[in-house]
Design a protein around this motif. Sequence first.
Motif, PDB file in Angstrom:
ATOM      1  N   VAL A  90       8.992   2.585   5.884  1.00  0.00           N
ATOM      2  CA  VAL A  90       7.724   1.852   5.858  1.00  0.00           C
ATOM      3  C   VAL A  90       7.023   2.088   4.527  1.00  0.00           C
ATOM      4  O   VAL A  90       6.500   1.157   3.909  1.00  0.00           O
ATOM      5  N   ASP A  91       7.011   3.328   4.068  1.00  0.00           N
ATOM      6  CA  ASP A  91       6.404   3.628   2.769  1.00  0.00           C
ATOM      7  C   ASP A  91       7.096   2.858   1.653  1.00  0.00           C
ATOM      8  O   ASP A  91       6.439   2.335   0.748  1.00  0.00           O
ATOM      9  N   GLN A  92       8.423   2.769   1.699  1.00  0.00           N
ATOM     10  CA  GLN A  92       9.145   2.025   0.664  1.00  0.00           C
ATOM     11  C   GLN A  92       8.800   0.541   0.733  1.00  0.00           C
ATOM     12  O   GLN A  92       8.627  -0.112  -0.303  1.00  0.00           O
ATOM     13  N   GLN A  93       8.672  -0.003   1.942  1.00  0.00           N
ATOM     14  CA  GLN A  93       8.278  -1.408   2.090  1.00  0.00           C
ATOM     15  C   GLN A  93       6.874  -1.635   1.531  1.00  0.00           C
ATOM     16  O   GLN A  93       6.603  -2.655   0.899  1.00  0.00           O
ATOM     17  N   ARG A  94       5.973  -0.685   1.748  1.00  0.00           N
ATOM     18  CA  ARG A  94       4.619  -0.786   1.198  1.00  0.00           C
ATOM     19  C   ARG A  94       4.654  -0.748  -0.324  1.00  0.00           C
ATOM     20  O   ARG A  94       3.978  -1.537  -0.994  1.00  0.00           O
ATOM     21  N   ALA A  95       5.432   0.170  -0.864  1.00  0.00           N
ATOM     22  CA  ALA A  95       5.546   0.268  -2.323  1.00  0.00           C
ATOM     23  C   ALA A  95       6.120  -1.025  -2.901  1.00  0.00           C
ATOM     24  O   ALA A  95       5.632  -1.538  -3.914  1.00  0.00           O
ATOM     25  N   ASP A  96       7.145  -1.562  -2.256  1.00  0.00           N
ATOM     26  CA  ASP A  96       7.762  -2.805  -2.730  1.00  0.00           C
ATOM     27  C   ASP A  96       6.781  -3.977  -2.656  1.00  0.00           C
ATOM     28  O   ASP A  96       6.725  -4.794  -3.573  1.00  0.00           O
TER      29      ASP A  96
ATOM     30  N   ALA B 108      -4.305   8.979   2.970  1.00  0.00           N
ATOM     31  CA  ALA B 108      -3.488   7.762   2.970  1.00  0.00           C
ATOM     32  C   ALA B 108      -4.086   6.798   1.953  1.00  0.00           C
ATOM     33  O   ALA B 108      -5.205   6.321   2.105  1.00  0.00           O
ATOM     34  N   ARG B 109      -3.313   6.529   0.894  1.00  0.00           N
ATOM     35  CA  ARG B 109      -3.840   5.689  -0.172  1.00  0.00           C
ATOM     36  C   ARG B 109      -2.694   5.181  -1.039  1.00  0.00           C
ATOM     37  O   ARG B 109      -1.568   5.631  -0.913  1.00  0.00           O
ATOM     38  N   LEU B 110      -3.035   4.255  -1.897  1.00  0.00           N
ATOM     39  CA  LEU B 110      -2.088   3.754  -2.871  1.00  0.00           C
ATOM     40  C   LEU B 110      -2.738   3.915  -4.242  1.00  0.00           C
ATOM     41  O   LEU B 110      -3.861   3.458  -4.458  1.00  0.00           O
ATOM     42  N   ASP B 111      -2.065   4.605  -5.128  1.00  0.00           N
ATOM     43  CA  ASP B 111      -2.544   4.736  -6.499  1.00  0.00           C
ATOM     44  C   ASP B 111      -1.805   3.753  -7.380  1.00  0.00           C
ATOM     45  O   ASP B 111      -0.574   3.661  -7.325  1.00  0.00           O
TER      46      ASP B 111
ATOM     47  N   THR C 268       7.885   2.415  -8.713  1.00  0.00           N
ATOM     48  CA  THR C 268       7.282   2.865  -7.455  1.00  0.00           C
ATOM     49  C   THR C 268       7.714   4.289  -7.138  1.00  0.00           C
ATOM     50  O   THR C 268       8.827   4.696  -7.474  1.00  0.00           O
ATOM     51  N   ASP C 269       6.806   5.027  -6.508  1.00  0.00           N
ATOM     52  CA  ASP C 269       7.089   6.389  -6.075  1.00  0.00           C
ATOM     53  C   ASP C 269       6.480   6.612  -4.700  1.00  0.00           C
ATOM     54  O   ASP C 269       5.400   6.096  -4.394  1.00  0.00           O
ATOM     55  N   LEU C 270       7.162   7.392  -3.890  1.00  0.00           N
ATOM     56  CA  LEU C 270       6.668   7.764  -2.570  1.00  0.00           C
ATOM     57  C   LEU C 270       6.271   9.236  -2.628  1.00  0.00           C
ATOM     58  O   LEU C 270       7.121  10.107  -2.745  1.00  0.00           O
ATOM     59  N   ALA C 271       4.973   9.493  -2.544  1.00  0.00           N
ATOM     60  CA  ALA C 271       4.475  10.866  -2.650  1.00  0.00           C
ATOM     61  C   ALA C 271       4.413  11.561  -1.301  1.00  0.00           C
ATOM     62  O   ALA C 271       4.312  12.782  -1.244  1.00  0.00           O
ATOM     63  N   GLY C 272       4.477  10.801  -0.213  1.00  0.00           N
ATOM     64  CA  GLY C 272       4.345  11.414   1.108  1.00  0.00           C
ATOM     65  C   GLY C 272       3.001  12.101   1.218  1.00  0.00           C
ATOM     66  O   GLY C 272       1.976  11.523   0.886  1.00  0.00           O
ATOM     67  N   ALA C 273       3.016  13.347   1.634  1.00  0.00           N
ATOM     68  CA  ALA C 273       1.773  14.115   1.777  1.00  0.00           C
ATOM     69  C   ALA C 273       1.679  15.218   0.727  1.00  0.00           C
ATOM     70  O   ALA C 273       0.924  16.165   0.887  1.00  0.00           O
ATOM     71  N   ARG C 274       2.431  15.080  -0.368  1.00  0.00           N
ATOM     72  CA  ARG C 274       2.477  16.138  -1.390  1.00  0.00           C
ATOM     73  C   ARG C 274       1.189  16.307  -2.177  1.00  0.00           C
ATOM     74  O   ARG C 274       0.956  17.363  -2.747  1.00  0.00           O
ATOM     75  N   SER C 275       0.361  15.283  -2.273  1.00  0.00           N
ATOM     76  CA  SER C 275      -0.846  15.354  -3.100  1.00  0.00           C
ATOM     77  C   SER C 275      -2.083  14.960  -2.300  1.00  0.00           C
ATOM     78  O   SER C 275      -2.711  13.936  -2.568  1.00  0.00           O
TER      79      SER C 275
ATOM     80  N   THR D 262      -0.505  12.418   6.477  1.00  0.00           N
ATOM     81  CA  THR D 262       0.208  13.623   6.907  1.00  0.00           C
ATOM     82  C   THR D 262       1.664  13.464   6.495  1.00  0.00           C
ATOM     83  O   THR D 262       2.098  12.378   6.109  1.00  0.00           O
ATOM     84  N   GLN D 263       2.418  14.529   6.614  1.00  0.00           N
ATOM     85  CA  GLN D 263       3.836  14.468   6.232  1.00  0.00           C
ATOM     86  C   GLN D 263       4.544  13.405   7.073  1.00  0.00           C
ATOM     87  O   GLN D 263       4.547  13.480   8.300  1.00  0.00           O
ATOM     88  N   PRO D 264       5.133  12.396   6.441  1.00  0.00           N
ATOM     89  CA  PRO D 264       5.779  11.328   7.199  1.00  0.00           C
ATOM     90  C   PRO D 264       7.111  11.774   7.813  1.00  0.00           C
ATOM     91  O   PRO D 264       7.817  12.598   7.240  1.00  0.00           O
ATOM     92  N   ALA D 265       7.406  11.217   8.959  1.00  0.00           N
ATOM     93  CA  ALA D 265       8.715  11.424   9.574  1.00  0.00           C
ATOM     94  C   ALA D 265       9.740  10.627   8.778  1.00  0.00           C
ATOM     95  O   ALA D 265       9.391   9.730   8.008  1.00  0.00           O
ATOM     96  N   ALA D 266      11.002  10.928   8.952  1.00  0.00           N
ATOM     97  CA  ALA D 266      12.066  10.254   8.211  1.00  0.00           C
ATOM     98  C   ALA D 266      12.001   8.734   8.380  1.00  0.00           C
ATOM     99  O   ALA D 266      12.195   7.993   7.423  1.00  0.00           O
ATOM    100  N   ARG D 267      11.706   8.264   9.581  1.00  0.00           N
ATOM    101  CA  ARG D 267      11.651   6.815   9.817  1.00  0.00           C
ATOM    102  C   ARG D 267      10.477   6.158   9.096  1.00  0.00           C
ATOM    103  O   ARG D 267      10.500   4.979   8.801  1.00  0.00           O
TER     104      ARG D 267
END
Length: 145
Positions: A89-95, A134-137, A112-119, A80-85
């Motif tokens: 966490v998403d950036q830490q996951r990407a890293d 919720a996934r990692l491509d 790395t890219d953070l797509a949020g809930a856009r796709s 779902t659309q992530p909150a600002a906080r």
Amino acid sequence: LTRARRTNDTHSSADALLTELSAAGTWSPARDERGVVVTLRDIFQGSALNKDGEKKLGDLGRVLGAHPGLAAQIVVHDATQPAARDAAVDQQRADAASKALVASAPNAKVRTDLAGARSPVVDPTDARHRARNARLDVVFVTSSN
């Protein structure tokens, strides 16, 4: 389109990669406008990779290392659309995913890219199935050179 791709050397390496990943039987790769895509789910424990995630990304890193003409893009998707906080966490996951990939392919180009809930892959309003979003491509892209 397939014939045109096969006459272009950068596309033939992507075709070879798709064939290689498919033949391994471990992955379910797909090809889209971004390149060859491997989608991973349930590989994080909080913001860190779990053991399965470390293994899978290490394996994909070795594949990337065997194809020096390709680069990788790590894309983190949310259910779902992530909150600002949650962006941190998403950036830490990407890293973490990028670090695991590069550990097996030290000379690899990784972005790395953070797509949020856009796709979303399923309707995000469907509470029973939205967790699939919720996934990692891991996208193997051909270099522009």
